[in-house]
Design a protein around this motif. Structure first.
Motif, PDB file in Angstrom:
ATOM      1  N   HIS A   1       0.731  -1.183   0.301  1.00  0.00           N
ATOM      2  CA  HIS A   1       0.031   0.129  -0.072  1.00  0.00           C
ATOM      3  C   HIS A   1       1.079   1.195   0.630  1.00  0.00           C
ATOM      4  CE1 HIS A   1       1.356  -0.462   4.168  1.00  0.00           C
ATOM      5  NE2 HIS A   1       0.955   1.038   4.866  1.00  0.00           N
ATOM      6  N   LYS A   2       2.025   0.809   0.408  1.00  0.00           N
ATOM      7  CA  LYS A   2       3.072   2.150   0.721  1.00  0.00           C
ATOM      8  C   LYS A   2       2.809   3.559  -0.358  1.00  0.00           C
ATOM      9  CE  LYS A   2       4.625   0.967   5.021  1.00  0.00           C
ATOM     10  NZ  LYS A   2       4.842   0.177   4.984  1.00  0.00           N
ATOM     11  N   LEU A   3       2.867   2.510  -1.894  1.00  0.00           N
ATOM     12  CA  LEU A   3       2.988   3.427  -3.418  1.00  0.00           C
ATOM     13  C   LEU A   3       1.922   4.653  -3.059  1.00  0.00           C
ATOM     14  CD1 LEU A   3       4.448   4.139  -5.534  1.00  0.00           C
ATOM     15  CD2 LEU A   3       3.228   2.364  -6.536  1.00  0.00           C
TER      16      LEU A   3
ATOM     17  N   GLY B   1      12.009  -2.475   4.478  1.00  0.00           N
ATOM     18  CA  GLY B   1      12.455  -1.614   2.661  1.00  0.00           C
ATOM     19  C   GLY B   1      10.929  -1.126   2.071  1.00  0.00           C
ATOM     20  N   GLN B   2       9.737  -2.033   2.225  1.00  0.00           N
ATOM     21  CA  GLN B   2       8.414  -1.365   1.554  1.00  0.00           C
ATOM     22  C   GLN B   2       8.576   0.226   1.548  1.00  0.00           C
ATOM     23  OE1 GLN B   2       6.227  -3.587   0.243  1.00  0.00           O
ATOM     24  NE2 GLN B   2       6.264  -5.306   1.900  1.00  0.00           N
ATOM     25  N   TRP B   3       8.348   0.834   2.019  1.00  0.00           N
ATOM     26  CA  TRP B   3       8.455   2.170   2.141  1.00  0.00           C
ATOM     27  C   TRP B   3       9.362   2.928   1.426  1.00  0.00           C
ATOM     28  CZ3 TRP B   3       5.784   6.338   1.542  1.00  0.00           C
ATOM     29  CH2 TRP B   3       6.323   7.834   1.775  1.00  0.00           C
TER      30      TRP B   3
ATOM     31  N   GLY C   1       6.703   7.808   5.970  1.00  0.00           N
ATOM     32  CA  GLY C   1       5.653   6.530   4.835  1.00  0.00           C
ATOM     33  C   GLY C   1       4.816   6.026   5.734  1.00  0.00           C
ATOM     34  N   SER C   2       4.392   7.364   6.835  1.00  0.00           N
ATOM     35  CA  SER C   2       3.539   6.441   7.562  1.00  0.00           C
ATOM     36  C   SER C   2       3.148   7.050   9.046  1.00  0.00           C
ATOM     37  CB  SER C   2       3.502   4.723   8.854  1.00  0.00           C
ATOM     38  OG  SER C   2       2.508   4.650   9.021  1.00  0.00           O
ATOM     39  N   VAL C   3       2.081   7.494  10.105  1.00  0.00           N
ATOM     40  CA  VAL C   3       1.821   8.193  10.982  1.00  0.00           C
ATOM     41  C   VAL C   3       1.542   9.045  11.073  1.00  0.00           C
ATOM     42  CG1 VAL C   3       2.857   9.104  13.264  1.00  0.00           C
ATOM     43  CG2 VAL C   3       4.434   6.749  12.782  1.00  0.00           C
TER      44      VAL C   3
ATOM     45  N   GLY D   1      -6.982  -4.486   9.938  1.00  0.00           N
ATOM     46  CA  GLY D   1      -5.374  -4.103   9.515  1.00  0.00           C
ATOM     47  C   GLY D   1      -4.509  -4.844  10.448  1.00  0.00           C
ATOM     48  N   CYS D   2      -2.706  -4.879   9.913  1.00  0.00           N
ATOM     49  CA  CYS D   2      -2.314  -4.405  11.133  1.00  0.00           C
ATOM     50  C   CYS D   2      -1.260  -3.162  11.113  1.00  0.00           C
ATOM     51  CB  CYS D   2      -0.570  -6.027   9.925  1.00  0.00           C
ATOM     52  SG  CYS D   2       0.161  -5.243   8.515  1.00  0.00           S
ATOM     53  N   VAL D   3      -0.809  -3.220  12.187  1.00  0.00           N
ATOM     54  CA  VAL D   3      -0.696  -1.724  12.186  1.00  0.00           C
ATOM     55  C   VAL D   3       0.992  -1.306  12.977  1.00  0.00           C
ATOM     56  CG1 VAL D   3      -2.547  -0.522  12.947  1.00  0.00           C
ATOM     57  CG2 VAL D   3      -1.569  -1.917  14.735  1.00  0.00           C
ATOM     58  N   GLY D   4       1.942  -1.194  12.291  1.00  0.00           N
ATOM     59  CA  GLY D   4       3.184  -0.354  12.466  1.00  0.00           C
ATOM     60  C   GLY D   4       3.504   1.386  12.615  1.00  0.00           C
ATOM     61  N   GLY D   5       2.749   2.064  11.652  1.00  0.00           N
ATOM     62  CA  GLY D   5       2.409   3.276  12.270  1.00  0.00           C
ATOM     63  C   GLY D   5       1.195   3.742  12.375  1.00  0.00           C
ATOM     64  N   GLY D   6       0.252   3.215  11.309  1.00  0.00           N
ATOM     65  CA  GLY D   6      -1.665   2.722  11.019  1.00  0.00           C
ATOM     66  C   GLY D   6      -1.717   3.200   9.698  1.00  0.00           C
ATOM     67  N   SER D   7      -0.559   3.734   9.538  1.00  0.00           N
ATOM     68  CA  SER D   7      -1.727   3.586   7.900  1.00  0.00           C
ATOM     69  C   SER D   7      -2.136   2.791   6.914  1.00  0.00           C
ATOM     70  CB  SER D   7      -0.265   4.318   6.830  1.00  0.00           C
ATOM     71  OG  SER D   7       0.514   3.299   6.265  1.00  0.00           O
ATOM     72  N   ASN D   8      -1.843   1.530   6.588  1.00  0.00           N
ATOM     73  CA  ASN D   8      -2.744   1.053   5.692  1.00  0.00           C
ATOM     74  C   ASN D   8      -4.464   0.351   6.742  1.00  0.00           C
ATOM     75  OD1 ASN D   8      -3.131  -2.554   6.795  1.00  0.00           O
ATOM     76  ND2 ASN D   8      -1.215  -1.949   7.728  1.00  0.00           N
TER      77      ASN D   8
ATOM     78  N   PRO E   1       5.327 -10.848   6.004  1.00  0.00           N
ATOM     79  CA  PRO E   1       4.645 -10.960   7.300  1.00  0.00           C
ATOM     80  C   PRO E   1       4.148  -9.615   8.010  1.00  0.00           C
ATOM     81  CG  PRO E   1       7.115 -10.962   6.380  1.00  0.00           C
ATOM     82  CD  PRO E   1       6.538 -10.346   5.655  1.00  0.00           C
ATOM     83  N   GLU E   2       4.495  -8.678   7.468  1.00  0.00           N
ATOM     84  CA  GLU E   2       2.997  -7.113   8.499  1.00  0.00           C
ATOM     85  C   GLU E   2       1.726  -8.206   7.826  1.00  0.00           C
ATOM     86  OE1 GLU E   2       5.516  -6.834   6.769  1.00  0.00           O
ATOM     87  OE2 GLU E   2       7.418  -5.515   7.177  1.00  0.00           O
ATOM     88  N   SER E   3       1.292  -7.943   6.500  1.00  0.00           N
ATOM     89  CA  SER E   3       0.023  -8.269   6.566  1.00  0.00           C
ATOM     90  C   SER E   3      -0.529  -9.209   7.381  1.00  0.00           C
ATOM     91  CB  SER E   3      -0.332  -8.665   5.051  1.00  0.00           C
ATOM     92  OG  SER E   3       0.471  -7.478   4.843  1.00  0.00           O
TER      93      SER E   3
ATOM     94  N   LEU F   1      -4.602  -6.825   3.300  1.00  0.00           N
ATOM     95  CA  LEU F   1      -4.046  -7.843   2.560  1.00  0.00           C
ATOM     96  C   LEU F   1      -2.913  -6.348   2.659  1.00  0.00           C
ATOM     97  CD1 LEU F   1      -2.512 -10.797   3.199  1.00  0.00           C
ATOM     98  CD2 LEU F   1      -2.822 -10.628   0.717  1.00  0.00           C
ATOM     99  N   SER F   2      -2.004  -6.081   3.231  1.00  0.00           N
ATOM    100  CA  SER F   2      -0.965  -4.855   2.554  1.00  0.00           C
ATOM    101  C   SER F   2       0.296  -5.204   1.703  1.00  0.00           C
ATOM    102  CB  SER F   2      -0.901  -4.001   4.152  1.00  0.00           C
ATOM    103  OG  SER F   2      -0.215  -4.443   4.864  1.00  0.00           O
ATOM    104  N   GLY F   3       0.469  -6.552   2.032  1.00  0.00           N
ATOM    105  CA  GLY F   3       1.557  -6.006   0.695  1.00  0.00           C
ATOM    106  C   GLY F   3       1.583  -7.918   0.969  1.00  0.00           C
ATOM    107  N   HIS F   4       2.918  -8.333  -1.044  1.00  0.00           N
ATOM    108  CA  HIS F   4       3.162  -9.459  -0.182  1.00  0.00           C
ATOM    109  C   HIS F   4       4.632  -9.649  -0.065  1.00  0.00           C
ATOM    110  CE1 HIS F   4       6.010  -8.520  -3.678  1.00  0.00           C
ATOM    111  NE2 HIS F   4       5.243  -8.177  -4.387  1.00  0.00           N
TER     112      HIS F   4
HETATM  113  C1  PLP Z   1       5.019  -0.574   6.423  1.00  0.00           C
HETATM  114  C2  PLP Z   1       4.036  -1.772   5.894  1.00  0.00           C
HETATM  115  C3  PLP Z   1       3.334  -2.404   7.353  1.00  0.00           C
HETATM  116  C4  PLP Z   1       3.042  -1.051   8.687  1.00  0.00           C
HETATM  117  O1  PLP Z   1       3.301   0.319   8.170  1.00  0.00           O
HETATM  118  P1  PLP Z   1       1.438   1.084   8.609  1.00  0.00           P
HETATM  119  O2  PLP Z   1       1.617   2.340   8.046  1.00  0.00           O
HETATM  120  O3  PLP Z   1       0.983   0.508   9.843  1.00  0.00           O
HETATM  121  O4  PLP Z   1       0.807   0.051   7.618  1.00  0.00           O
HETATM  122  C5  PLP Z   1       2.596  -3.157   7.090  1.00  0.00           C
HETATM  123  N1  PLP Z   1       2.374  -4.141   6.029  1.00  0.00           N
HETATM  124  C6  PLP Z   1       3.251  -3.904   5.221  1.00  0.00           C
HETATM  125  C7  PLP Z   1       2.990  -5.175   4.308  1.00  0.00           C
HETATM  126  C8  PLP Z   1       3.918  -2.905   4.746  1.00  0.00           C
HETATM  127  O5  PLP Z   1       5.156  -2.122   3.774  1.00  0.00           O
END
Ligand code: PLP
Length: 459
Positions: free
Chosen positions: A115-117, A142-144, A233-235, A266-273, A388-390, A417-420
């Protein structure tokens, strides 16, 4: 014959890419606490942020307009991969033998893999409009970094990336990808910045953290005399704004499916997806009085929402960023080296934090072995290898479906499913060979890092 009821993929045409992003600040029950200047502890104004961001993004950060138009050139680039599909996980449902209906929005169709794009393109666009020639940023897994590097290539902007050291070595192909797009990549902490040198002096073997990598990238921008801007890339509110394109599409797709989620995950790192997917559904809940549940999923090794404190903290380790009120583990917290590098952030988007604090959203924390177990099941039934995040979201979607089965009642489950995970195969290798640790959350480390929180009078 396939009837409407048996459809699996819910697809929209290019002309149905949303015209506007949704700004939840217009609908929050209580306004967000102000962002504070790191030196004066007074609320920051747009001018304070001008050394780091272009003015258009700063204005989005503080806007209370409900809808903000997506510029035409951004929508044009979105057409490379948007609208992304909403898919009914029929084979997973069957495998779980559940009465639940499970849907996932698949953001891994983006050429950057996640989703980062969605925000990388928007941020590069606004920077280009204001004449910016170079962007500095951090990246975890490395996704962002890959997304911003790609957007930089599209808009002819140089990109310099500080990549968290543990991920730099765990995920060499991500670094290669960024370099293919033309970016410069450094393992962080690096000797290139004062912030990096200070950490290395104290701890030469530091695995790095997003907080440290942010300090390095912000320092490069702040010391550039205006020639380099910083990109996150997030937050931040504007990042979440851009990600709402995901949830707006999903709403249209649920209308096509003639269905509606009971629970949004959804999974949360910074919360954006998570927020980008969930907030348009939250708007519907608030306006229509629905009961939709929202679940943010975080790793047990870095549980900011479930174990952190809702308090003012720095966004980075070296105190260069403003202070934001969020659930935080403390800016000095260095999480264990779990494979979901994108979820190793000490803080949380202030929007998600406020919604969890106000009881409109829930949070759960999960260990990495059950997460990978869910991811492998998902790959074997649906075919897609999750990042692994998703996979954290997959785990909880499966748990919800199993709960529905135990209750013998249907439940409509939607997750992002935020990424492969095609560049995360070393993590799967570690899981399949039984080498993954279920890092227990270290309470002593938390006590220590929470003691480092800035002392700010509650506003
Ligand atoms: C960066 C990333 C996340 C975590 O970031 P959020 O801002 O919480 O979305 C989740 N999934 C994927 C695939 C990512 O690249």
């Amino acid at each position: 014959m396939t009837t409407q009821n048996e459809r699996t993929r819910f697809l929209l045409g290019e002309h149905e890419i949303p015209q506007a992003w949704y700004n939840v600040l217009a609908d929050l029950p209580k306004p967000l606490p102000p962002v504070l200047h790191p030196a004066t502890l007074q609320p920051v104004g747009p001018d304070d942020l001008a050394p780091l961001f272009p003015m258009a993004l700063i204005m989005q950060e503080v806007s209370s307009e409900r809808y903000i138009e997506i510029p035409e050139p951004v929508r044009e680039m979105y057409k490379l991969y948007r609208p992304s599909p909403l898919i009914r996980a029929r084979r997973l449902e069957k495998w779980l033998d559940t009465p639940a209906r499970i849907y996932y929005k698949y953001e891994g169709v983006s050429p950057a893999g996640s989703h980062k794009l969605n925000t990388a393109i928007a941020q590069a666009f606004y920077n280009k409009q204001e004449g910016v020639k170079k962007l500095a940023t951090e990246t975890g897994a490395g996704q962002w970094g890959s997304a911003l590097s790609m957007a930089g290539a599209f808009f002819d902007i140089e990109v310099e990336v500080f990549m968290v050291k543990v991920s730099y070595y765990q995920k060499p192909y991500r670094r290669n990808l960024m370099e293919v797009y033309g970016a410069k990549v450094h393992p962080s902490p690096s000797p290139l910045t004062e912030a990096g040198r200070k950490i290395l002096e104290r701890d030469p073997d530091s695995p790095g953290s997003l907080g440290i990598a942010i300090s390095e990238a912000v320092e490069v921008a702040a010391k550039s005399g205006g020639s380099v801007k910083y990109s996150l890339g997030s937050v931040l509110n504007h990042v979440i704004l851009h990600q709402t394109v995901v949830g707006e599409e999903a709403l249209q797709q649920f209308a096509l499916a003639d269905d509606y989620p009971d629970v949004v995950i959804g999974c949360v790192g910074g919360g954006s997806n998570f927020a980008g997917f969930a907030l348009p559904f939250l708007r519907e809940r608030l306006h229509k009085g629905l009961n939709t549940r929202f679940i943010a999923v975080e790793p047990r090794a870095c549980p900011s929402l479930t174990r952190g404190k809702y308090a003012y903290d720095y966004g980075d380790t070296a105190h260069l960023t403003p202070l934001i009120k969020m659930h935080t583990l403390g800016h000095t917290f260095v999480p264990s080296g779990i494979h979901a590098g994108g979820l190793r952030y000490h803080g949380m988007a202030p929007i998600v934090a406020a919604l969890v604090d106000q009881g409109l959203m829930e949070a759960v924390a999960v260990y990495q072995n059950p997460v990978f177990e869910a991811a492998v099941t998902f790959a074997r039934t649906e075919g897609i290898l999750p990042a692994p995040e998703s996979a954290h979201a997959v785990r909880v979607a499966m748990d919800e479906a199993l709960q529905a089965k135990a209750e013998g009642r249907p439940r409509v489950i939607a997750f992002n499913l935020s990424g492969h995970g095609l560049l995360d195969l070393s993590a799967y290798d570690a899981y399949l060979s039984g080498k993954l640790e279920d890092f227990e959350f270290p309470p002593e480390a938390l006590e220590k890092s929470l003691a480092d929180l800035p002392k700010v009078e509650m506003i």
